[in-house]
Design an enzyme around this catalytic site. Sequence first.
Site, mmCIF file in Angstrom:
data_model
loop_
_atom_site.group_PDB
_atom_site.id
_atom_site.type_symbol
_atom_site.label_atom_id
_atom_site.label_comp_id
_atom_site.label_asym_id
_atom_site.label_seq_id
_atom_site.Cartn_x
_atom_site.Cartn_y
_atom_site.Cartn_z
ATOM 1 N N TYR A 1 0.848 -1.196 0.000
ATOM 2 C CA TYR A 1 0.000 0.000 0.000
ATOM 3 C C TYR A 1 0.880 1.241 0.000
ATOM 4 C CZ TYR A 1 -5.001 -0.666 0.173
ATOM 5 O OH TYR A 1 -6.296 -0.889 -0.176
ATOM 6 N N GLU B 1 -0.517 4.801 -0.513
ATOM 7 C CA GLU B 1 -1.317 6.002 -0.784
ATOM 8 C C GLU B 1 -0.469 7.247 -0.592
ATOM 9 O OE1 GLU B 1 -4.200 3.851 1.371
ATOM 10 O OE2 GLU B 1 -5.801 5.129 0.574
ATOM 11 N N ASP C 1 -5.903 13.135 -25.765
ATOM 12 C CA ASP C 1 -5.919 11.744 -25.300
ATOM 13 C C ASP C 1 -5.214 10.926 -26.380
ATOM 14 O OD1 ASP C 1 -6.484 9.090 -24.844
ATOM 15 O OD2 ASP C 1 -8.583 9.414 -24.336
ATOM 16 N N THR D 1 -3.238 5.670 -22.178
ATOM 17 C CA THR D 1 -3.055 4.363 -21.552
ATOM 18 C C THR D 1 -1.626 3.912 -21.862
ATOM 19 O OG1 THR D 1 -4.008 3.380 -23.543
ATOM 20 C CG2 THR D 1 -5.462 3.600 -21.632
ATOM 21 N N LYS E 1 -1.325 0.078 -25.190
ATOM 22 C CA LYS E 1 -1.638 -0.035 -26.619
ATOM 23 C C LYS E 1 -0.317 0.024 -27.407
ATOM 24 C CE LYS E 1 -6.373 1.631 -26.061
ATOM 25 N NZ LYS E 1 -6.529 2.389 -24.830
ATOM 26 N N ARG F 1 -1.334 -2.817 -18.416
ATOM 27 C CA ARG F 1 -2.627 -2.115 -18.487
ATOM 28 C C ARG F 1 -2.618 -0.994 -17.461
ATOM 29 N NH1 ARG F 1 -5.607 -4.850 -21.831
ATOM 30 N NH2 ARG F 1 -7.211 -3.265 -21.795
HETATM 31 N N1 DSN Z 1 -11.263 -0.061 -25.886
HETATM 32 C C1 DSN Z 1 -10.271 0.761 -26.511
HETATM 33 C C2 DSN Z 1 -10.167 0.496 -27.971
HETATM 34 O O1 DSN Z 1 -10.322 -0.648 -28.359
HETATM 35 O O2 DSN Z 1 -9.915 1.398 -28.736
HETATM 36 C C3 DSN Z 1 -10.453 2.188 -26.228
HETATM 37 O O3 DSN Z 1 -10.504 2.387 -24.847
#
Ligand code: DSN
Length: 417
Positions: free
Chosen positions: A51, A53, A197, A223, A226, A232
Amino acid sequence: MSALMKTDPEIAQSILREEEREKNKIILIASENYTSQAVLEAQGSIFSNKYAEGYPAKRFYEGCEFVDQAESLAIERAKTLFKAEHCNVQPLSGTIANLAVYLSVLKPGDRILGMNLSHGGHLSHGASASFTGRIFESFHYGVSRDTYLIDYDEVRDMARKLSPRIIVTGASSYSRTIDFKRFRDIADEVGALLMADIAHIAGLVAADAHPSPVPYADFVTTTTHKTLRGPRGAFILCKKEYASKIDSTVFPGLQGGPFMNIIAAKAVCFREAQNGQFKQYGQQIVKNAQALCDALKGKGYEIVTGTTDNHLFLVDLTNRGLTGRDAARALDKAGITLNKNVIPFDTQSPYVTSGIRIGTPIVTTRGMKEDAMQTIAGWIDLILSNSSDETLQKKTAAEVREFCRAYPIRPVISSGE
Ligand code: DSN
């Protein structure tokens, strides 16, 4: 996984089956990637026990000296990689990162101007099904009906008329370069903040394969899993003046204890992305997307906007008499996994759709190049031209499986500088 096999063979089996699936199929889902073994090891580490925080050196728990090191490294590496003034690496997901930006600088009822979900935007850009569309008054720009490109004149006209507090740029199914400077100019003209974004293109930005929004946007969210090929999770970059607002909105505003194992894995991902090999990877993702796009175009497929500048493109299947749902199902049975996707101005529901989205981050991670894209285009065409032929699907799945053997799923990524 010897301990897991003993304790919980059912879960162990499901993981092993997933590994087989990832190994034996060609995955063209634009938002997925295969991480390195190093990222997986950090993610599966004992940092999961802790933890923490708060923020490095300002925690609400004792014993944080080692997680502090990991979080500080993650922050510094992200700032260096993206040339940003401030970074918060704690957001658990892209949606939380976006919400944190909104809640840092907007009051409930303030106006957001984001990209239309059905033209390629994202739920968290103020869509009505998302809380971001309920807490704030949201409006959406889209693409031009003629070109399917972002209609910057429409963005400017809407911004002038609506005076939004924040303009959101970024997309999840838009295949062309986004002109962040143009968004900045529009935001400046109407006194709005600008958030980019870059969840889909973060890896391309890190590899200089797409222009960076960092010089233009007040906030950049993304994120990590990707094109950036990390665990993740998500992070936020911002100008220094917003640093403390962003930090206090993430914690204690929106989240409790950060996931220190994931933060350590983010640090590993940023280190990997600083490596020269990652630059080549990012550029190859785009070359592969263009090669696959051109090959399908050559076989008569309609590509939304005609081409791609990034890691993905949309195929409009209307002229093939197929829905996105039926196409995606047939392809998956043949060992090629992608997702159905609405195309701009789609007449089908989001569950059926007229299109499919094709992305190349995973096939590129596996080491495939342009020649492999020709082979994949051939299989896609074969299956979509005979979409109810189950014998052909089985035969193709076997060929795909054999083809995949030449491309290992966990390539060693050098940690060299
Ligand atoms: N779910 C993602 C995508 O496939 O583009 C976006 O958050």
